[in-house]
Design a protein around this motif. Structure first.
Motif, PDB file in Angstrom:
ATOM      1  N   ARG A  82      43.746  12.449  88.141  1.00 19.58           N
ATOM      2  CA  ARG A  82      44.393  14.111  87.881  1.00 19.58           C
ATOM      3  C   ARG A  82      45.857  13.648  89.019  1.00 19.58           C
ATOM      4  O   ARG A  82      46.463  13.765  88.162  1.00 19.58           O
ATOM      5  N   ALA A  83      45.799  12.862  89.629  1.00 20.05           N
ATOM      6  CA  ALA A  83      46.934  13.460  90.629  1.00 20.05           C
ATOM      7  C   ALA A  83      48.150  11.652  90.730  1.00 20.05           C
ATOM      8  O   ALA A  83      48.576  11.738  91.845  1.00 20.05           O
ATOM      9  N   ASP A  84      46.824  10.967  90.259  1.00 22.62           N
ATOM     10  CA  ASP A  84      47.776   9.328  90.617  1.00 22.62           C
ATOM     11  C   ASP A  84      49.440   9.379  89.904  1.00 22.62           C
ATOM     12  O   ASP A  84      49.525   9.611  88.403  1.00 22.62           O
ATOM     13  N   PRO A  85      50.270   8.997  90.884  1.00 22.27           N
ATOM     14  CA  PRO A  85      51.429   8.908  90.569  1.00 22.27           C
ATOM     15  C   PRO A  85      52.229   7.346  90.191  1.00 22.27           C
ATOM     16  O   PRO A  85      52.690   7.167  89.818  1.00 22.27           O
ATOM     17  N   ASN A  86      51.281   5.877  89.680  1.00 21.82           N
ATOM     18  CA  ASN A  86      51.128   4.814  89.366  1.00 21.82           C
ATOM     19  C   ASN A  86      50.935   5.159  88.180  1.00 21.82           C
ATOM     20  O   ASN A  86      50.947   2.849  87.667  1.00 21.82           O
ATOM     21  N   VAL A  87      50.499   5.965  87.250  1.00 21.29           N
ATOM     22  CA  VAL A  87      49.988   5.321  86.328  1.00 21.29           C
ATOM     23  C   VAL A  87      50.975   5.795  84.684  1.00 21.29           C
ATOM     24  O   VAL A  87      50.844   7.527  85.044  1.00 21.29           O
ATOM     25  N   MET A 261      50.215  14.699  88.253  1.00 24.34           N
ATOM     26  CA  MET A 261      51.384  14.260  89.032  1.00 24.34           C
ATOM     27  C   MET A 261      52.156  14.550  89.833  1.00 24.34           C
ATOM     28  O   MET A 261      53.151  15.606  89.152  1.00 24.34           O
ATOM     29  N   PRO A 262      52.578  14.356  90.767  1.00 23.79           N
ATOM     30  CA  PRO A 262      53.304  14.600  91.860  1.00 23.79           C
ATOM     31  C   PRO A 262      55.236  15.398  91.341  1.00 23.79           C
ATOM     32  O   PRO A 262      55.982  13.393  90.272  1.00 23.79           O
ATOM     33  N   ASP A 263      55.824  15.949  91.113  1.00 23.07           N
ATOM     34  CA  ASP A 263      56.850  15.819  91.159  1.00 23.07           C
ATOM     35  C   ASP A 263      58.049  14.308  91.174  1.00 23.07           C
ATOM     36  O   ASP A 263      58.485  13.999  89.828  1.00 23.07           O
ATOM     37  N   ALA A 264      57.774  13.782  92.330  1.00 27.64           N
ATOM     38  CA  ALA A 264      58.374  13.119  92.772  1.00 27.64           C
ATOM     39  C   ALA A 264      58.479  11.552  91.954  1.00 27.64           C
ATOM     40  O   ALA A 264      59.530  10.918  91.536  1.00 27.64           O
ATOM     41  N   ALA A 265      57.256  11.286  91.183  1.00 28.77           N
ATOM     42  CA  ALA A 265      56.843  10.897  90.503  1.00 28.77           C
ATOM     43  C   ALA A 265      56.315  10.407  89.237  1.00 28.77           C
ATOM     44  O   ALA A 265      56.790  10.050  88.343  1.00 28.77           O
ATOM     45  N   TYR A 266      56.657  12.112  88.725  1.00 27.17           N
ATOM     46  CA  TYR A 266      57.239  12.340  87.490  1.00 27.17           C
ATOM     47  C   TYR A 266      58.392  12.083  87.299  1.00 27.17           C
ATOM     48  O   TYR A 266      59.099  11.609  86.242  1.00 27.17           O
ATOM     49  N   ASN A 267      59.480  12.694  87.827  1.00 24.76           N
ATOM     50  CA  ASN A 267      60.802  12.194  87.607  1.00 24.76           C
ATOM     51  C   ASN A 267      60.982  10.842  87.760  1.00 24.76           C
ATOM     52  O   ASN A 267      62.234  10.419  87.206  1.00 24.76           O
TER      53      ASN A 267
END
Length: 324
Positions: A82-87, A261-267
């Motif tokens: 649910r919070a994976d920033p890499n996928v 997904m954290p905002d930094a990764a989403y952005n």
């Protein structure tokens, strides 16, 4: 549905996308169907181009996760990552249909983060090269005589995106779509294999999926479900409307990320897709996969995804696929 964007060449620098210092580790693109279909094309084209252009440094691997044409993938993301920033996960208009009709279980348009698009595709009606159906009129005549007499199949069950393409033709012919003989497969690759093997007589698939077999002369396309004829290899294929039938089905292709997904990764991923959309090397590669320009990302894509899903949900209610 086709969307033209003004591209400023001076901003097209092949530098890695950045967002508050975030850099993905072992990035992955999930294609929620078997190899050979639209999700697979979406992941592999995007991963290759993001890496080759240097927009994303670490190599992006594609993982095929068949099951319910995206259902297993969205359940996997929400249950385990649910919070994976890499996928990132490949998505299409069909995903919105599945969300609208409950085929993704309890997960819907608010359970992911909508990242952006890489292009648009269009539905096509395909038959084998030696089929007795020479044009859409021949197919409609057969459906009118016996709706269950034309075995057809495509990715997803009754009510899915591909089923809806066939249903549009049936409705234009005055036939109840629920009387069609339809076989579900796991994506376009399995569907075209079944068509070539003679297990089905018609396949309502996507232009990008059908292009290779069409150019090889193994299949015939009776119609494209677009407002106008498509350019390039399929320019000679008439639209359904040209043949007297009102049926269009544009397919948006893009990506979503996990809901937390954290905002930094989403952005980071939104910026990466935007840079890819604008990169001068991308149009040729996109066209080589049978896709057409459709550029949208971030909040704009989020709004589109939620609006279209709501529209499909209402349509499903109207035709009795889901309860009121």
């Amino acid at each position: 549905m086709q969307r033209r964007a003004l591209l400023a060449a001076t901003t097209l620098l092949p530098l890695p996308a950045t967002a508050q210092g975030f850099t993905p580790q072992n990035p992955e693109c999930i294609a929620g169907a078997a190899p050979g279909g639209g999700f697979d094309i979406t992941c592999r084209l995007t991963a290759r181009m993001l890496n080759e252009t240097g927009i994303v440094g670490p190599a992006i691997r594609t993982q095929n996760m068949p099951g319910g044409i995206g259902a297993v993938a969205i359940n996997h993301i929400n249950a385990q990552r649910r919070a994976d920033p890499n996928v990132i996960v490949a998505v299409s208009t069909g995903s919105w249909v599945n969300m609208a009709t409950g085929r993704f279980g309890r997960f819907g348009e608010n359970d992911v983060r909508w990242i952006g698009t890489i292009g648009a595709d269009y539905g096509v009606i395909a038959v084998k090269k030696d089929s007795a159906f020479q044009n859409l009129g021949d197919l409609v005549t057969a459906l009118r005589a016996n709706p269950a007499g034309v075995p057809m199949g495509a990715g997803g069950a009754v009510g899915s995106q591909d089923w809806t393409k066939a249903a549009l033709i049936a409705r234009a012919a005055g036939v109840d779509p629920r009387r069609m003989r339809y076989v579900p497969f796991e994506g376009g690759g399995q569907t075209l294999a079944a068509l070539l093997g003679g297990h089905i007589q018609m396949a309502p698939v996507d232009a990008s999926e059908a292009r290779g077999q069409f150019e090889a002369g193994e299949i015939r396309l009776l119609a494209v479900l677009s407002a106008e004829r498509l350019p390039g290899a399929m320019a000679a294929v008439p639209t359904a409307k040209e043949q007297g039938f009102e049926a269009e089905w544009p397919i948006v292709r893009g990506f979503y990320g996990p809901p937390q997904m954290p905002d930094a990764a989403y952005n980071f991923w939104v910026e990466a897709i935007r840079k890819l959309q604008q990169h001068p090397a991308f149009p040729e590669q996109r066209a080589a996969q049978g896709l057409f320009e459709f550029n949208m990302s971030g909040a704009e894509f989020d709004a589109l995804a939620k609006r279209r899903t709501a529209e499909f949900r209402q349509l499903a209610r109207d035709v009795g696929l889901i309860s009121q």
